[in-house]
Design an enzyme around this catalytic site. Sequence first.
Site, PDB file in Angstrom:
ATOM      1  N   GLU A   1      18.676  45.673  42.471  1.00  0.00           N
ATOM      2  CA  GLU A   1      18.138  46.327  43.655  1.00  0.00           C
ATOM      3  C   GLU A   1      18.192  45.335  44.807  1.00  0.00           C
ATOM      4  O   GLU A   1      18.468  44.146  44.595  1.00  0.00           O
ATOM      5  CB  GLU A   1      16.688  46.765  43.406  1.00  0.00           C
ATOM      6  CG  GLU A   1      16.535  47.769  42.272  1.00  0.00           C
ATOM      7  CD  GLU A   1      15.104  48.188  42.004  1.00  0.00           C
ATOM      8  OE1 GLU A   1      14.892  48.988  41.076  1.00  0.00           O
ATOM      9  OE2 GLU A   1      14.195  47.716  42.733  1.00  0.00           O
TER      10      GLU A   1
ATOM     11  N   ALA B   1      15.809  42.818  43.716  1.00  0.00           N
ATOM     12  CA  ALA B   1      15.770  42.542  42.269  1.00  0.00           C
ATOM     13  C   ALA B   1      17.203  42.394  41.774  1.00  0.00           C
ATOM     14  O   ALA B   1      17.848  43.368  41.405  1.00  0.00           O
ATOM     15  CB  ALA B   1      15.053  43.666  41.519  1.00  0.00           C
ATOM     16  N   GLY B   2      17.684  41.158  41.816  1.00  0.00           N
ATOM     17  CA  GLY B   2      19.007  40.858  41.280  1.00  0.00           C
ATOM     18  C   GLY B   2      18.835  39.926  40.103  1.00  0.00           C
ATOM     19  O   GLY B   2      18.746  40.351  38.946  1.00  0.00           O
ATOM     20  N   SER B   3      18.731  38.638  40.382  1.00  0.00           N
ATOM     21  CA  SER B   3      18.418  37.680  39.324  1.00  0.00           C
ATOM     22  C   SER B   3      17.025  37.936  38.743  1.00  0.00           C
ATOM     23  O   SER B   3      16.780  37.681  37.570  1.00  0.00           O
ATOM     24  CB  SER B   3      18.496  36.250  39.869  1.00  0.00           C
ATOM     25  OG  SER B   3      19.791  35.965  40.353  1.00  0.00           O
TER      26      SER B   3
ATOM     27  N   GLN C   1      46.533  25.899  46.261  1.00  0.00           N
ATOM     28  CA  GLN C   1      46.972  24.661  46.911  1.00  0.00           C
ATOM     29  C   GLN C   1      48.403  24.315  46.501  1.00  0.00           C
ATOM     30  O   GLN C   1      49.227  23.918  47.341  1.00  0.00           O
ATOM     31  CB  GLN C   1      46.023  23.511  46.542  1.00  0.00           C
ATOM     32  CG  GLN C   1      46.312  22.202  47.251  1.00  0.00           C
ATOM     33  CD  GLN C   1      45.957  22.252  48.720  1.00  0.00           C
ATOM     34  OE1 GLN C   1      45.145  23.087  49.140  1.00  0.00           O
ATOM     35  NE2 GLN C   1      46.553  21.380  49.519  1.00  0.00           N
TER      36      GLN C   1
ATOM     37  N   GLY D   1      51.052  26.055  48.292  1.00  0.00           N
ATOM     38  CA  GLY D   1      51.197  25.751  49.704  1.00  0.00           C
ATOM     39  C   GLY D   1      50.872  26.956  50.569  1.00  0.00           C
ATOM     40  O   GLY D   1      50.007  27.772  50.254  1.00  0.00           O
TER      41      GLY D   1
ATOM     42  N   GLU E   1      26.716  39.043  36.716  1.00  0.00           N
ATOM     43  CA  GLU E   1      26.146  38.803  35.377  1.00  0.00           C
ATOM     44  C   GLU E   1      25.254  37.549  35.371  1.00  0.00           C
ATOM     45  O   GLU E   1      25.105  36.883  34.353  1.00  0.00           O
ATOM     46  CB  GLU E   1      27.240  38.666  34.301  1.00  0.00           C
ATOM     47  CG  GLU E   1      28.359  39.672  34.359  1.00  0.00           C
ATOM     48  CD  GLU E   1      27.911  41.107  34.139  1.00  0.00           C
ATOM     49  OE1 GLU E   1      26.709  41.329  34.058  1.00  0.00           O
ATOM     50  OE2 GLU E   1      28.788  41.986  34.062  1.00  0.00           O
TER      51      GLU E   1
ATOM     52  N   SER F   1      25.696  31.177  38.809  1.00  0.00           N
ATOM     53  CA  SER F   1      25.756  29.872  38.130  1.00  0.00           C
ATOM     54  C   SER F   1      24.396  29.189  38.135  1.00  0.00           C
ATOM     55  O   SER F   1      24.021  28.509  37.160  1.00  0.00           O
ATOM     56  CB  SER F   1      26.802  28.981  38.812  1.00  0.00           C
ATOM     57  OG  SER F   1      28.110  29.461  38.588  1.00  0.00           O
TER      58      SER F   1
END
Length: 418
Positions: free
Chosen positions: A145, A148-150, A370, A373, A397, A400
């Site tokens: 929400e 209300a995520g984590s 990278q 290029g 999900e 980190s």
Amino acid sequence: MTATDETTTGTVEMEPRRPDLLPPWHTPEREALQLQARAFAMDEVLPVADELDPQKGEIPQRILERLGELGYFGITIPTEDGGLGLGVFEYCMVSEELARAWMSVASILARSQGMGTSVADEARRSELLRKSAAGSWIGAVALSEPDAGSDLANVQTRAVRDGDEWVITGHKRWCGNAKAADFIQVLVRVADPEPGESRSRGLRNVLLAKERGSFPAGLSGYPIDKVGYHGFLTWDLQFDGVRIPADDLIVAPGDADGDGGSKAGFAEAQAFLNTARVHTAARAVGLARAAVEDTTTYLQEREQFGHPIGDFQALRFALAEMAADVEQSRAFYRQVAHLLDVGVPCEREAAMVKLQATEMAVRVTNQAMQLHGGNGYTTERQVERHWRDARLTTIFEGTSEIQKRIISDRMLPRSPLT
């Protein structure tokens, strides 16, 4: 039997390996499943991704039908219910192969696998399992929400009992595949916790059955415009008196009867996230592997100073580090998937592999851009898609940072003041 080089493109075969040198989880059946998934991903999914992802297009029906024909929607569903009867290991292994082509196709598998079938009526449960395995019961999950995520214990969407129905009111966000789904599994609050009780008390999951391509009365929303992760739409949803039959309450062993005295909804969400995190690690490996494979090809094609740029040591060494990182993460997610299959509680390990593999995917896809290029910073090459999709894996999900909290909380006690 032949082994397959997983750091090169396509289905390049190698000399047969001695059985004693194969990984302990290797079986001929798993190898056959992997090669089947790889051929499908490269031959059928990748061309569709190249065409539709730049348009932010959705996964076409023919791909969904092929996933059903191959049995991938029912990898973890028992054979007696129409599934393949396999485990988290095979589920993640197939998902890696699909993510190598288009992460959304690997992700749609999570909207089946028996999700949305845990109803009390056994006959209906069996019917829904068979539909799930066949790909005709594909869902969406409405957990998060705006506030209300984590912190899922802060869910405020309410379900109020009104006779033989639940009436749902609230605001959900980040609900992937919501409109195209056959059902939405919604985390709701049926009661408030008493003083001193856990905030997760009173949370339950309800099943909103619906027609594909439409929303029922009382439900509205808009698609969130994302940087990547195309293939299906992600929705912001408003529930305004949506009515759900009382029997469409998701149940689990030890559940209460929906009277608010159970934390089953929160516990089920946590259990779902353990498998989802290993699944995310596998998808991240697929994306990183795609970057390695595309870069391997590019370093041989691109010439500067009269040589393929793959002749230059700095670039060769960067590619070697990328490939080593992918192999490390693959071994780790397969180890944790095996632990889940044998019933070992591994919330910490699931958080660890999700953290390690997704951060790896961001590094590897960034390095791949990278090494491409200026060509890497165009939509002419697939590598920018891998990078955009990999960037999300460190967020959904559980970010980190949340994974680090889970890991550290199981290693160190908290003081009363924190």
